[in-house]
Design an enzyme around this catalytic site. Structure first.
Site, PDB file in Angstrom:
ATOM      1  CE1 TYR A 251       0.880   1.018   4.435  1.00  7.68           C
ATOM      2  CE2 TYR A 251       0.394  -1.257   4.349  1.00  7.68           C
ATOM      3  CZ  TYR A 251       1.120  -0.250   4.980  1.00  7.68           C
ATOM      4  OH  TYR A 251       1.729  -0.260   6.461  1.00  7.68           O
TER       5      TYR A 251
ATOM      6  CB  SER B  29       6.540  -1.615  14.450  1.00  5.85           C
ATOM      7  OG  SER B  29       5.290  -1.805  15.273  1.00  5.85           O
ATOM      8  N   GLY B  30       4.789   1.178  13.302  1.00 11.26           N
ATOM      9  CA  GLY B  30       3.849   1.605  12.350  1.00 11.26           C
ATOM     10  C   GLY B  30       2.514   1.450  12.800  1.00 11.26           C
TER      11      GLY B  30
ATOM     12  CG  HIS C 210      -5.644   4.788  10.188  1.00 13.57           C
ATOM     13  ND1 HIS C 210      -6.294   4.264   9.118  1.00 13.57           N
ATOM     14  CD2 HIS C 210      -4.601   3.772  10.479  1.00 13.57           C
ATOM     15  CE1 HIS C 210      -5.495   3.056   8.449  1.00 13.57           C
ATOM     16  NE2 HIS C 210      -4.649   2.968   9.356  1.00 13.57           N
TER      17      HIS C 210
ATOM     18  CG  HIS D 101      -1.461  -4.111   5.265  1.00 18.11           C
ATOM     19  ND1 HIS D 101      -2.609  -3.326   4.400  1.00 18.11           N
ATOM     20  CD2 HIS D 101      -1.070  -5.216   4.202  1.00 18.11           C
ATOM     21  CE1 HIS D 101      -2.805  -3.854   3.112  1.00 18.11           C
ATOM     22  NE2 HIS D 101      -1.915  -4.829   2.821  1.00 18.11           N
TER      23      HIS D 101
ATOM     24  CB  CYS E  30      -3.463   0.268  11.102  1.00 20.20           C
ATOM     25  SG  CYS E  30      -1.872   0.774  10.878  1.00 20.20           S
TER      26      CYS E  30
END
Length: 406
Positions: free
Chosen positions: A315, A328-329, A333, A349, A351
């Site tokens: 993505y 780590s992300g 959201h 992925h 989140c």
């Protein structure tokens, strides 16, 4: 101090050697004094008594123009006692200290900092009543290497109940105990807590202070990092102090159940709102982390690129209402492209995605430091202690063992 011991030796040659090795502050003559400095070696009698109306003499450690930093300043009286001592630097700062019970020595509370010029002023008094004043200056050698600090949270902010104090050091800290001794946390609610050392996600040394339990709302917290003059070891010297103060806001906890695919906001123990979400697709790469994750930042609209988190070209898109939860992300959201899965399946992925409307509401409600308590059978594991503020995923007894002073 070697120069004081040398001054007690007998014999003319040794007395002359003592006069050259000891740094003597010859007291300014009082009205009843008759000549200059006392004979070499006469100051070595630290018995609180002067002779022939001469004022006491004083020695200072460290001394010279390239004195060693990182040690307390020590002042000793010979032939009398110390009435008072002041130590100031070229910027007007003061090193506080205390007199010994017999008033023969004074020791600073803090170490002399590198690259600093100090002026020492001492008032003395002998047993026969002779008063004196002495002054000496010394300059410490400059630091070959300087260590700097980044800290969270920001000063004068209001944070959530899970926010730790976190310091990340530019260079390695090999003397962790020496550094930790200089870190003082004060709270308005007498909060129990402890420091814990770790490697930050960036690979740098880091130390966090967290309470035993979530902060009590309304608590005022102050950190005084009195690091100036502290040697961190191979990472170099600290050449400044750090101070921050913050306030803890309302007790707000975000609970994410990825088995039920829903998110619940609780404030002061009461449910405020519940809505559907979608977490990470089950799997070692795309699954969501479980455990307590703390809101690190509210970043608004950001660009998410899977290549930055090792997921190839899966993505690359803009995301609204981004609330960072890990280094780590992991974010919470808006994810309108996943609307079909909200409340039904975990298909992100990693989140925590939700509708635009729910994300906008949540973004307005949460603050930095609020905990997200995430659970679910399809998660890929517990978030690491250094991946964001994963401090709460370590039990209290184990956390305390991470202190360098335990």
């Amino acid at each position: 101090m070697s120069h004081i011991r040398a001054a007690t030796r007998t014999g003319p040659a040794r007395l002359r050697a003592a006069a050259t090795t000891a740094v003597l502050l010859t007291a300014a003559l009082s009205a009843c004094s008759s000549d200059g400095a006392p004979p070499a070696g006469s100051d070595a009698k630290a018995d609180g008594g002067g002779a022939n109306g001469r004022p006491a003499t004083v020695t200072v450690t460290p001394h010279g123009t390239r004195a060693k930093a990182g040690e307390p300043v020590q002042v000793a009286a010979h032939g009398g006692t110390l009435a008072s001592v002041t130590v100031t630097d070229a910027r007007g700062g003061t090193l506080t200290g205390s007199l010994s019970a017999d008033r023969l020595t004074w020791t600073s509370d803090r170490n002399a900092a590198p690259g600093t010029a100090y002026t020492v002023k001492a008032a003395t008094r002998t047993k026969d009543g002779t008063n004196g004043n002495a002054q000496e200056t010394f300059t410490t050698a400059s630091a070959d290497k300087v260590n700097k600090v980044e800290w969270r949270p920001g000063d004068t902010t209001t944070v959530g109940v899970a926010q730790p104090i976190s310091l990340v050091f530019e260079h390695p800290v090999t003397d962790r105990a020496a550094v930790e001794k200089q870190l003082k946390v004060t709270t308005s609610s007498d909060t129990e807590g402890s420091w814990g050392w770790m490697k930050d996600w960036s690979g740098k040394d880091r130390v966090d202070w967290r309470p035993k339990e979530y902060w009590r709302p309304g608590t005022k917290v102050t950190l005084d990092a009195r690091l100036n003059g502290t040697d961190s070891g191979t990472g170099g010297w600290f050449v400044r102090d750090y101070r921050l103060a913050f306030t803890v806001g309302a007790r707000q906890v975000v609970k994410v159940d990825l088995d039920r695919k829903q998110l619940t906001v609780e404030r002061d123990g009461r449910t405020v709102r519940t809505f559907p979400v979608s977490g990470g697709t089950p799997g070692p790469e795309t699954g969501s982390w479980r455990g307590t994750e703390v809101v690190m930042a509210k970043e608004g609209t950001i660009r998410m690129n899977s290549e930055t988190v090792g997921l190839g070209d899966a993505y690359d898109q803009k995301v609204d209402y981004a609330m960072r939860l890990t280094w780590s992300g992991t974010y919470a959201h808006a994810a309108p492209w996943n609307a079909a899965y909200f409340g039904r399946a975990n298909r992100s992925h990693g989140c925590i995605g939700m509708s635009d409307a729910d994300a906008a509401w949540l973004y307005e409600q949460v603050r930095v430091g609020d905990p997200f308590e995430v659970k679910g059978a399809e998660t890929k594991g517990e978030v690491a202690v250094n991946n964001g503020f994963g401090d709460w995923n370590v039990g209290w007894d184990k956390w305390r063992t991470k202190s360098a002073l335990r």
